[in-house]
Design an enzyme around this catalytic site. Structure first.
Site, PDB file in Angstrom:
ATOM      1  N   THR A  85      -0.919  -8.721 -23.100  1.00  0.00           N
ATOM      2  CA  THR A  85      -0.978  -7.220 -22.701  1.00  0.00           C
ATOM      3  C   THR A  85      -0.180  -7.192 -21.251  1.00  0.00           C
ATOM      4  O   THR A  85      -0.629  -7.170 -20.138  1.00  0.00           O
ATOM      5  CB  THR A  85      -2.448  -6.612 -22.365  1.00  0.00           C
ATOM      6  OG1 THR A  85      -3.028  -7.871 -21.389  1.00  0.00           O
ATOM      7  CG2 THR A  85      -3.130  -6.436 -23.501  1.00  0.00           C
ATOM      8  N   GLU A 150     -12.184 -12.429 -21.465  1.00  0.00           N
ATOM      9  CA  GLU A 150     -11.933 -13.844 -21.232  1.00  0.00           C
ATOM     10  C   GLU A 150     -11.872 -14.254 -19.719  1.00  0.00           C
ATOM     11  O   GLU A 150     -10.985 -13.640 -19.092  1.00  0.00           O
ATOM     12  CB  GLU A 150     -10.696 -14.358 -22.076  1.00  0.00           C
ATOM     13  CG  GLU A 150     -10.549 -15.825 -22.051  1.00  0.00           C
ATOM     14  CD  GLU A 150     -11.731 -16.564 -22.443  1.00  0.00           C
ATOM     15  OE1 GLU A 150     -12.139 -16.647 -23.544  1.00  0.00           O
ATOM     16  OE2 GLU A 150     -12.262 -17.278 -21.485  1.00  0.00           O
ATOM     17  N   ARG A 153      -9.647 -20.294 -17.230  1.00  0.00           N
ATOM     18  CA  ARG A 153      -8.481 -20.444 -16.338  1.00  0.00           C
ATOM     19  C   ARG A 153      -7.662 -21.395 -17.245  1.00  0.00           C
ATOM     20  O   ARG A 153      -8.240 -22.597 -17.533  1.00  0.00           O
ATOM     21  CB  ARG A 153      -9.034 -21.101 -14.827  1.00  0.00           C
ATOM     22  CG  ARG A 153      -9.750 -20.244 -14.419  1.00  0.00           C
ATOM     23  CD  ARG A 153     -10.713 -21.030 -13.371  1.00  0.00           C
ATOM     24  NE  ARG A 153     -11.502 -21.956 -13.929  1.00  0.00           N
ATOM     25  CZ  ARG A 153     -12.309 -22.815 -13.192  1.00  0.00           C
ATOM     26  NH1 ARG A 153     -12.180 -23.167 -11.860  1.00  0.00           N
ATOM     27  NH2 ARG A 153     -13.144 -23.656 -14.002  1.00  0.00           N
ATOM     28  N   LYS A 220     -13.743  -7.386 -15.965  1.00  0.00           N
ATOM     29  CA  LYS A 220     -12.840  -8.005 -16.243  1.00  0.00           C
ATOM     30  C   LYS A 220     -11.659  -7.750 -15.160  1.00  0.00           C
ATOM     31  O   LYS A 220     -11.387  -8.494 -14.328  1.00  0.00           O
ATOM     32  CB  LYS A 220     -12.195  -8.137 -17.255  1.00  0.00           C
ATOM     33  CG  LYS A 220     -10.832  -8.937 -17.541  1.00  0.00           C
ATOM     34  CD  LYS A 220     -10.906 -10.455 -17.365  1.00  0.00           C
ATOM     35  CE  LYS A 220      -9.766 -11.271 -17.302  1.00  0.00           C
ATOM     36  NZ  LYS A 220      -9.931 -12.775 -16.945  1.00  0.00           N
ATOM     37  N   PHE A 265     -10.884 -19.743  -3.798  1.00  0.00           N
ATOM     38  CA  PHE A 265      -9.988 -18.660  -3.562  1.00  0.00           C
ATOM     39  C   PHE A 265      -9.746 -18.460  -2.024  1.00  0.00           C
ATOM     40  O   PHE A 265      -9.198 -17.158  -1.618  1.00  0.00           O
ATOM     41  CB  PHE A 265     -10.097 -17.429  -4.237  1.00  0.00           C
ATOM     42  CG  PHE A 265     -10.102 -17.747  -5.924  1.00  0.00           C
ATOM     43  CD1 PHE A 265      -8.658 -17.320  -6.434  1.00  0.00           C
ATOM     44  CD2 PHE A 265     -11.085 -18.228  -6.575  1.00  0.00           C
ATOM     45  CE1 PHE A 265      -8.545 -17.745  -7.627  1.00  0.00           C
ATOM     46  CE2 PHE A 265     -10.867 -18.488  -7.736  1.00  0.00           C
ATOM     47  CZ  PHE A 265      -9.664 -18.312  -8.529  1.00  0.00           C
ATOM     48  N   CYS A 276      -2.248 -13.307 -15.293  1.00  0.00           N
ATOM     49  CA  CYS A 276      -3.408 -12.403 -15.176  1.00  0.00           C
ATOM     50  C   CYS A 276      -3.379 -11.698 -13.769  1.00  0.00           C
ATOM     51  O   CYS A 276      -3.265 -10.523 -13.678  1.00  0.00           O
ATOM     52  CB  CYS A 276      -4.631 -13.259 -15.165  1.00  0.00           C
ATOM     53  SG  CYS A 276      -4.882 -13.896 -16.706  1.00  0.00           S
ATOM     54  N   LYS A 279      -0.614  -8.915 -12.892  1.00  0.00           N
ATOM     55  CA  LYS A 279      -0.466  -7.780 -13.793  1.00  0.00           C
ATOM     56  C   LYS A 279      -1.902  -6.911 -13.918  1.00  0.00           C
ATOM     57  O   LYS A 279      -1.833  -5.841 -13.903  1.00  0.00           O
ATOM     58  CB  LYS A 279      -0.283  -8.167 -15.395  1.00  0.00           C
ATOM     59  CG  LYS A 279      -0.990  -8.684 -16.172  1.00  0.00           C
ATOM     60  CD  LYS A 279      -0.606  -8.916 -17.542  1.00  0.00           C
ATOM     61  CE  LYS A 279      -1.888  -9.803 -18.350  1.00  0.00           C
ATOM     62  NZ  LYS A 279      -2.937  -9.119 -18.421  1.00  0.00           N
TER      63      LYS A 279
END
Ligand SMILES: NC(=O)c1ccc[n+]([C@@H]2O[C@H](COP(=O)([O-])OP(=O)(O)OC[C@H]3O[C@@H](n4cnc5c(N)ncnc54)[C@H](O)[C@@H]3O)[C@@H](O)[C@H]2O)c1
Length: 465
Positions: A85, A150, A153, A220, A265, A276, A279
Site C-alpha cells: 500500500t 501486522e 518488524r 495500526k 525508540f 512503514c 508512508k
C-alpha cells in the site's frame, strides 16, 4: 485450515511461512513473475533472518506452496491480503493492489471466504472492501472481512510472529473473531515451539484484541505514528543537547527509565525510514484531513524527520569542508539493521546528497548492496567494511548493524586517510574509537577527539574554536 496469502513480500511471505509452521495448509500467491519463479525454485526474494529455513522446511513438509492469485483465491478458505500500500504523490495510501485482489475475489470465489486485510490500510478500507464485494461478487459468495494489522518488524519478523504483544482483529461479528482465534490458536495457547528459539518456554502470553474493523485499522496507523513521533521527539532533544552542551545519551537513557515513557525508540539519529513509518505517517495525516481533523502534530513529526538527513550532511561538511573529490566511506544502506530493505532508507538520502556534492563514495552493507546498486550505481560497493574504508577521509555510519560494533579500529586507522568517524546512529563507543586515534562525531553533541594522535587533536580543537 486452508489459508491463502496474497503477496509474498516481507509481510506476506513471513505470514505464509509462519502460518504453515502452525500446521495450516498454506498457498502463497505472488504477482511478480520473477519473484514467484524464485520462490518456486526454493529461493527467497529478500533477506529476513530465520525465514529461509522456515520456508524450506514447510515446503518440504507440503504445507506451503506458491502460485498465482487466482489459484490462491480458489483454494483458501481464509485469504490474507498482504499486498503493498505505497504512498501516492499526495501522501495517501495507494489501495489499487488491494482493490485488484478484491476484484479477483469477487469474480472467482464461490462459497464462504474469510477475507483478512493484513496490509496497512486507512480506516474504513474494510468497509469499502465489503461494499465492493457486495456490488461485484456472485450470489454464491459469502464472506467476512476482517482487519488483522501486522506489527512485525523487518529483521525480527519470524520472531515477532511467534512472540506478539497482541494479535489484533477487527471484525463485524463473532463468527469471524472465532475463526481468527482458531488460526492463531497455537500462538495464543503457546502450543507451538518457536522456530527461532526452538522452544515453547520462550513464548509469552499474547493478548487477543477484538475490535470493530474501523478501530483495528486506526490502531495500526496510530501505533506507527506514535513510534515515529517518539523518534522525532528525541531527535529534537538531541539538537537541543548539541546546542546547549548536554549529553543526549544520558538524557535519553534517563527519560526512558520512566515506565510511562519507555526506553525504546529514543535513539537519536538520521531519522526513520522503511516501508512503514514514513508512508503510514503521511497516510494517517491525509485520512485525518479527510475526516476534518488537522493532525498538525504529525506533520511536524514528518518535517523534523526529513530535516535529519540535511542536518547530518551539514555535520559531514563541517568536518570535511568541501566534499568534491573526497573519498567517503559509508557503512550501512538498509533502512535498519538485519534487513536488505532500502525503501525510504535515510542512508540512501545521505548517499545521494554526498554524490550530489561530488564526493566519491565507497559503501558497504552486509545485506542491502545488491538492491542499493540498482538504485544508485555511481558508488563503489565494497566486499567488507575495511575495503570501504581504504583511503577514506571519513567513515560515515548510517545503519547500525552489529557487525560495525566489532570493527578493528587499529586496523582502520591504518587504512583511512583521515581517522574521522561520523556516527549517524550514535551506536559506536566514542571512547573506544578515539582511543584508536579516531575523531568521533555523533548526534546530539556527542564527540571525542583522538587520544593517540595529539597533533590531530590539537588541530581539530583549533578548527572548532
Ligand atoms: N514491511 C513491513 O515491515 C511491514 C510491517 C507491517 C505492515 N506492513 C504492511 O504490509 C503490506 C505489505 O508490505 P510489504 O513490506 O510486505 O510489501 P512488499 O512490497 O514487500 O510485498 C507486497 C507484495 O505483494 C505483491 N502483489 C501485489 N499485488 C498482488 C496481487 N494482486 N497478487 C499477488 N501478489 C501481489 C507484490 O508483487 C509484492 O511482492 C503494506 O501495506 C505494509 O504497509 C509492512
Amino acid at each position: 485450515m486452508r489459508i491463502s496469502v496474497i503477496g509474498a513480500g516481507y509481510v506476506g511471505l513471513t505470514t505464509a511461512g509462519c502460518l504453515a509452521e502452525l500446521g495450516h495448509d498454506v498457498f502463497c500467491a505472488e504477482a511478480d513473475v520473477q519473484k514467484l519463479a524464485r520462490l518456486c525454485a526454493g529461493e527467497l526474494p529478500f533477506f529476513e533472518p530465520n525465514l529461509d529455513d522456515l520456508v524450506q522446511r514447510n515446503r518440504a513438509a507440503g504445507r506451503l506452496q506458491f502460485g498465482s492469485t487466482e489459484d490462491a483465491i480458489d483454494r483458501g478458505r481464509a485469504i490474507f491480503i498482504c499486498v503493498g500500500t505505497p504512498p501516492m504523490e499526495n501522501g495517501e495510501a495507494d489501495l489499487s493492489a488491494i482493490e485488484s485482489v478484491a476484484r479477483t475475489i469477487a469474480r472467482r470465489a464461490q462459497g464462504y471466504r474469510l477475507i483478512v486485510e493484513k496490509s496497512t490500510v486507512p480506516v474504513q478500507t474494510g468497509r469499502q472492501l465489503r461494499r465492493h464485494l457486495a456490488l461485484h461478487s456472485s450470489s454464491t459468495l459469502t464472506y467476512d472481512v476482517v482487519s488483522n494489522p501486522e506489527f512485525l518488524r523487518e529483521g525480527t519478523a519470524v520472531e515477532d510472529f511467534f512472540h506478539p504483544d497482541r494479535i489484533l482483529v477487527g471484525v463485524e461479528d463473532s463468527r469471524a473473531a472465532e475463526a481468527m482465534h482458531e488460526i492463531y490458536r497455537p500462538v495464543l495457547e503457546r502450543t507451538v515451539a518457536c522456530p527461532v528459539h526452538h522452544s515453547k518456554d520462550c513464548m509469552k502470553q499474547a493478548k487477543f484484541v477484538v475490535t470493530d474493523t474501523n478501530s483495528a485499522e486506526l490502531i495500526k496507523h496510530a501505533s506507527n505514528s506514535f513510534l515515529a513521533m517518539k523518534i522525532s521527539f528525541i531527535n529534537m532533544v538531541a539538537d537541543l543537547c548539541e546546542a546547549a552542551g548536554a549529553d543526549i545519551g544520558k538524557v535519553a537513557e534517563a527519560v526512558g527509565l520512566d515506565p510511562r515513557i519507555g526506553s525504546s525508540f529514543l535513539q537519536p539519529g538520521i531519522g526513520f525510514g522503511g516501508f512503514c513509518f514514513p508512508k503510514d505517517l503521511q497516510a494517517f495525516v491525509r485520512i485525518a484531513e479527510k475526516f476534518g481533523c488537522d493532525f498538525s502534530l504529525l506533520k511536524e513529526v514528518e518535517r523534523i524527520n526529513k530535516n535529519r538527513v540535511e542536518k547530518f550532511v551539514e555535520k559531514i561538511k563541517n568536518e570535511l569542508w568541501v566534499l568534491r573529490g573526497k573519498r567517503i566511506c559509508v557503512w550501512g544502506l538498509a533502512f535498519k539493521p538485519k534487513t536488505d530493505d532500502i525503501r525510504f532508507a535515510p542512508a540512501l538520502s545521505v548517499l545521494r546528497q554526498l554524490l550530489a556534492e561530488g564526493a566519491q563514495v565507497q559503501a558497504y552493507d552486509p545485506q542491502a548492496m545488491a538492491k542499493a546498486q540498482l538504485e544508485i550505481p555511481d558508488v563503489t560497493y565494497c566486499k567488507d567494511m575495511y575495503e570501504a574504508a581504504v583511503g577514506a577521509e571519513a567513515i560515515v555510519l548510517l545503519t547500525e548493524w552489529d557487525e560495525f560494533q566489532g570493527a578493528d579500529w587499529d586496523l582502520l586507522s591504518r587504512l583511512v586517510q583521515r581517522p574521522l568517524l561520523l556516527d549517524g546512529r550514535n551506536t559506536l563507543s566514542a571512547e573506544q574509537v578515539s582511543a584508536c586515534g579516531f575523531q568521533y562525531v555523533g548526534i546530539g553533541g556527542i564527540s571525542a577527539m583522538p587520544k593517540t594522535h595529539p597533533q590531530v587533536a590539537d588541530l581539530a580543537a583549533e578548527v572548532h574554536v
